[in-house]
Structures are given as C-alpha cells and as structure tokens.
Design a protein around this motif. Structure first.
Motif, mmCIF file in Angstrom:
data_model
loop_
_atom_site.group_PDB
_atom_site.id
_atom_site.type_symbol
_atom_site.label_atom_id
_atom_site.label_comp_id
_atom_site.label_asym_id
_atom_site.label_seq_id
_atom_site.Cartn_x
_atom_site.Cartn_y
_atom_site.Cartn_z
ATOM 1 N N GLU A 337 0.823 -1.206 0.000
ATOM 2 C CA GLU A 337 0.000 0.000 0.000
ATOM 3 C C GLU A 337 0.859 1.259 0.000
ATOM 4 N N TRP A 367 -5.767 -9.410 -2.197
ATOM 5 C CA TRP A 367 -5.764 -8.014 -1.748
ATOM 6 C C TRP A 367 -5.438 -7.088 -2.920
ATOM 7 N N GLU A 370 -8.462 -6.797 -5.161
ATOM 8 C CA GLU A 370 -9.551 -6.011 -4.574
ATOM 9 C C GLU A 370 -9.213 -4.523 -4.479
ATOM 10 N N ARG A 371 -8.013 -4.209 -4.003
ATOM 11 C CA ARG A 371 -7.643 -2.824 -3.755
ATOM 12 C C ARG A 371 -7.090 -2.111 -4.990
ATOM 13 N N HIS A 372 -6.396 -2.874 -5.852
ATOM 14 C CA HIS A 372 -5.764 -2.274 -7.032
ATOM 15 C C HIS A 372 -6.018 -3.159 -8.248
#
Length: 394
Positions: A337, A367, A370-372
């Motif tokens: 992140e 992850w 989902e996030r990127h």
C-alpha cells in the motif's frame, strides 16, 4: 499455413530421425539435443494453435523434475515451479493490449516477464501449455523470434554434461564478450537469473555476505572478456566494487540493492555489449523498480513504524522499516500500500521464499485484485531464506 506447418514439422523430424517413431525413441533415450527438440516443440505448438492437435505428452510425471546435482526438485505445491517449457518471443502489440495479455499469461505459468513499450514487448514465461502461451500473443498482436525450450530436457542435459565433465575433464562453456556474476540465494531465484543470462552465482545476501575473494573467483572463472556484477544487496556493493577493481579483466558493478532490481537489470543485459555499456543500460532498468521485503523480527525493538515484538513481521523498503504487523500477509499488503503509485505502476512482482505459504500468497494476490484491480500480480517461487516475500512494483 496449416500445410506449411505440417511439412516443416515432418522435415524437422526427418532431420533428427528417419521416422517419427525413431524420433520418439531417440527422444526417450535422451539422444535428441535440446535445440532440435525445441524446434519440434515450436512446430507442435503451431499445429496445436492452427488445428487443435494435442501436444506431445511429457515423458516425466506431473511436476517431476529430474535430480539436478543436489538442487532440490519440488512440486509447485511445495513452493517451486514445476512448469516444463520456457516460451520466449518478441511481441508487436499496442500498449493498451498488454494488461489483458499479462492477465492471460498469469493463469498459464510462472517466471513471467513482460517488458517494453511503444508497441514492442519482450515476453518470457515458464508454462506447461505452449499453445496457449503463443495463442495469447496472437490475440494481442504479432509475435516474432519465438523460442521454446524443454526445461526438463535442458536440466537433464546439464546433468549429463556435469557427469561427463567429471569423468573426462572439464567441458568449456560458450564464450561471451560480457558475462554476469550475480549474488543471490534460493534455487528459484537462481533459475530465474539463469534464464535471464547470468553466468556465475555467488551465494550471499542479507546476513550472509560473500567475501571479495568469492566474487573475484567468480569473475575470473567466467568465460568472458568482461564482467558485470550484480550485488543485489546494499551490504554487498562495497565488496563487489573491491572485487571488480582487483580483477584481471574489465569488471563493473551495477548497484542493485535487492533481487528485484537485479531481475529488472537483466532485462537490458547484452552479452555482446561492453561492461561499460551494460552498466548504463542495466542501471537505468533497475532504477524503474520500487522494491521491498518482508521478514520476521528475532527480538523486541523499536522502529519508525512503531514498537516491534519478537515474532512480528516487518515490511521493509529502501527507507527502512515501514510496517510492523502480526502476520506475514498483513506486513506484505501494508508495505505494498505504501509502495504502489496508482498513477505510474502496472505490475506487482511477488517472489515467494522458503517460508512462504500458498494461503498467504493467495491473501496477498486477492488483496491486490480487490484494492488495485488495475495492477497485474506476478508470483515467482524464489526459495530464498529469511524473507518470506520479496516485493517489487513497476
């Protein structure tokens, strides 16, 4: 096109044996060389794409790597790649088609490298599905200079060469104008580096730095006029520079602070170029990578990211400890992140170490999805100790 492929396949088989049956017998006996087998694999793959014909069955069982002189042969479930074939080609394709191409390849194998831009891409994958790997290129653009290598045969052939060398003296390796010596540890990382052109390996890394004498011996042993060194750790840079200065042949150091930068640097390595020219090109390629690593604390301590308890997982970048977390997946995703720049990055590379588990790797890739979702995640088995995950974004 189909008729041409059939005639080419028949001619190649005839050049290596009088009949296809003889060819298969020679293959089974290990007589056909890897170059001839590679040509036949390419033609078989072309017939598979054009006419749906099945590819030749593997002589080895699923995931069964031959014993290679002490290198552990593990299945994919145990953290080491078991893909049989290496497929490489240049791809002429519009830049906007490449993310979809990468996504297709991510489901076909590992050790994936797709680098380039402005319509020209250098592509490399280890896979069990040659046809699909080439067909993905046809969907995205136009492939050229296609090369297929049977990795299992190549490994076995290397073992035969070593055994022959032990019985009848040494076998001289091909000469290169400029060779690469790389510092690394982990069987998977060595395989990746070897596929990208590294000639000599020196075991080392964090907490296990090689000596100047070790690096100097590797430089002198390389069958090349000049040498480029990849220290792949900030603590090894000074030792590498000392070895380069003491060498009897021109030797230069590409200042790589991690394995991730070393892999990126090798994408611009030219074995026929000079060491000076290679250093410039390889350093520029390495500079595009933002790297990090995850390890585990062995004692209580403090850090800019907060207090550290023994057993915590640490996410470390060039700037030091950035994340302290109770689980390896949380440390990895927390570090990513901080490293990811959504406006400039396209690919996340995850190199799994000997302590990595499939469930944790899946949590990290999920992850990212989902996030990127705009990023492509590539996972490579590295087998390195101490660091469950090496991470890079570019």
């Amino acid at each position: 096109m189909l008729e041409v492929a059939e005639r080419a396949r028949s001619a190649a088989a005839d050049a290596l044996a009088r009949t296809p049956e003889q060819l298969e017998a020679l293959r089974a006996a290990g007589v056909v060389d890897s170059g001839g087998s590679g040509l036949l694999l390419l033609l078989d793959a072309l017939l598979h794409v054009l006419d749906g014909r099945p590819l030749p069955a593997c002589e080895a069982g699923p995931g069964a790597l031959p014993d290679v002189g002490g290198v552990a042969a593990e299945t994919a479930d145990e953290g080491t790649a078991s893909c049989r074939y290496e497929v490489m080609y240049l791809l002429d394709a519009p830049d906007e088609a490449v993310p979809a191409f990468r996504e297709v390849w991510s489901g076909l194998g590992d050790s994936i490298v797709v680098v380039g831009g402005d319509g020209t891409w250098n592509c490399h994958i280890h896979t069990d599905d040659i046809g699909a790997a080439i067909e993905a290129a046809l969907d995205a653009g136009r492939p050229s200079r296609i090369r297929v290598t049977d990795l299992f045969e190549e490994i076995e052939e290397e073992r035969w060469v070593r055994e022959a060398a032990g019985a009848a003296g040494t076998v001289e390796e091909p000469h290169a104008h400029c060779a690469v010596v790389a510092v690394c540890t982990g069987d998977g990382i060595r395989r990746i580096f070897a596929s990208l052109g590294v000639h000599r390996f020196v075991t080392g890394g964090q907490s296990m730095n090689p000596s100047t004498a070790d690096l100097l011996a590797a430089i002198e042993d390389a069958n090349a006029d000049e040498v480029v060194l990849l220290p792949n750790n900030k603590n090894v840079v000074a030792v590498a520079e000392a070895a380069a200065a003491a060498a009897s042949k021109p030797a230069r150091v590409v200042v790589t602070h991690g394995i991730q930068e070393g892999i990126a640097a090798l994408l611009d390595y030219d074995p026929e170029g000079s060491a000076d020219d290679n250093v410039v090109a390889m350093a520029a390629s390495a500079a595009h990578v933002v790297g990090g690593e995850v390890t585990r604390a062995v004692r209580d301590s403090t850090s800019p990211a907060g207090p550290i308890a023994e057993g915590d997982y640490l996410g470390i970048s060039r700037d030091g400890i950035r994340v302290v977390a109770p689980s390896v997946a949380e440390a990895a995703t927390g570090l990513l992140e901080l490293l990811i720049d959504v406006d400039h990055h396209e690919v996340v590379t995850i190199i799994a170490g000997e302590a990595a588990h499939a469930a944790d790797t899946r949590r990290i890739t999920e992850w990212i999805e989902e996030r990127h979702p705009q990023l492509v995640a590539e996972v490579h088995p590295g087998g390195q100790p101490l660091y469950p995950y090496l991470l890079s974004v570019e």
